[in-house]
Design a protein around this motif. Structure first.
Motif, PDB file in Angstrom:
ATOM      1  N   ARG A 111       0.827  -1.212   0.000  1.00 52.13           N
ATOM      2  CA  ARG A 111       0.000   0.000   0.000  1.00 52.13           C
ATOM      3  C   ARG A 111       0.861   1.262   0.000  1.00 52.13           C
ATOM      4  O   ARG A 111       0.538   2.244  -0.683  1.00 52.13           O
ATOM      5  CB  ARG A 111      -0.952   0.005   1.192  1.00 52.13           C
ATOM      6  N   LEU A 112       1.955   1.262   0.761  1.00 52.37           N
ATOM      7  CA  LEU A 112       2.858   2.416   0.758  1.00 52.37           C
ATOM      8  C   LEU A 112       3.505   2.599  -0.612  1.00 52.37           C
ATOM      9  O   LEU A 112       3.619   3.735  -1.099  1.00 52.37           O
ATOM     10  CB  LEU A 112       3.937   2.252   1.827  1.00 52.37           C
ATOM     11  N   LEU A 113       3.926   1.520  -1.223  1.00 49.95           N
ATOM     12  CA  LEU A 113       4.525   1.592  -2.551  1.00 49.95           C
ATOM     13  C   LEU A 113       3.530   2.142  -3.571  1.00 49.95           C
ATOM     14  O   LEU A 113       3.878   3.001  -4.397  1.00 49.95           O
ATOM     15  CB  LEU A 113       5.019   0.209  -2.982  1.00 49.95           C
ATOM     16  N   ARG A 119       1.623   9.232  -6.003  1.00 50.03           N
ATOM     17  CA  ARG A 119       2.067  10.599  -5.664  1.00 50.03           C
ATOM     18  C   ARG A 119       3.104  11.082  -6.660  1.00 50.03           C
ATOM     19  O   ARG A 119       3.086  12.239  -7.065  1.00 50.03           O
ATOM     20  CB  ARG A 119       2.630  10.619  -4.246  1.00 50.03           C
ATOM     21  N   ARG A 120       4.010  10.200  -7.044  1.00 51.96           N
ATOM     22  CA  ARG A 120       5.052  10.557  -8.015  1.00 51.96           C
ATOM     23  C   ARG A 120       4.409  10.837  -9.382  1.00 51.96           C
ATOM     24  O   ARG A 120       4.830  11.730 -10.120  1.00 51.96           O
ATOM     25  CB  ARG A 120       6.070   9.449  -8.138  1.00 51.96           C
TER      26      ARG A 120
END
Length: 123
Positions: A111-113, A119-120
């Motif tokens: 999920r963080l990835l 976002r990127r």
């Protein structure tokens, strides 16, 4: 793509665990406490709850529905409480507790990835 297959792999395990709880409930396997009417009340409650929730978690994870991981967390928390906090009632199954922890950490990492990639991409 890896996250999809991770969720489907966990869905398979959830289905397997659900089947194992159903086998225990219907008394298909001949062993101690392997039939609903022979179980103590605390095992009856836990086995019925997990026999219902694990297949739902499997369906939700396989369909990639947002509620699938939530149901899995309920199952994992239930088993963690059973085996870690009440080993005198349910036995000591640290392998199950640790596997739930590993799955939760891998899920959080995915999920963080995904969050960082989105976002990127917005920049």
């Amino acid at each position: 793509m890896g996250f999809v297959w991770f969720q489907r792999l966990i869905a398979g395990y959830c289905l397997l665990f659900g089947i194992l709880y159903w086998v225990r409930l219907i008394g298909f396997y001949d062993g101690p406490l392997w039939r609903f009417d022979l179980m103590p009340v605390h095992w009856q409650v836990a086995a019925v709850t997990l026999a219902v929730f694990y297949p739902f978690a499997a369906i939700g994870l396989w369909m990639l529905a947002s509620w699938g991981p939530v149901i899995w967390v309920i199952c994992a928390a239930t088993e963690t409480v059973m085996y870690f906090l009440f080993p005198d009632l349910y036995g000591n199954r640290l392998l199950i507790v640790s596997s739930h922890l590993v799955v939760a950490v891998v899920y959080a990492a995915f999920r963080l990835l995904i969050y960082w990639q989105r976002r990127r991409a917005e920049r």
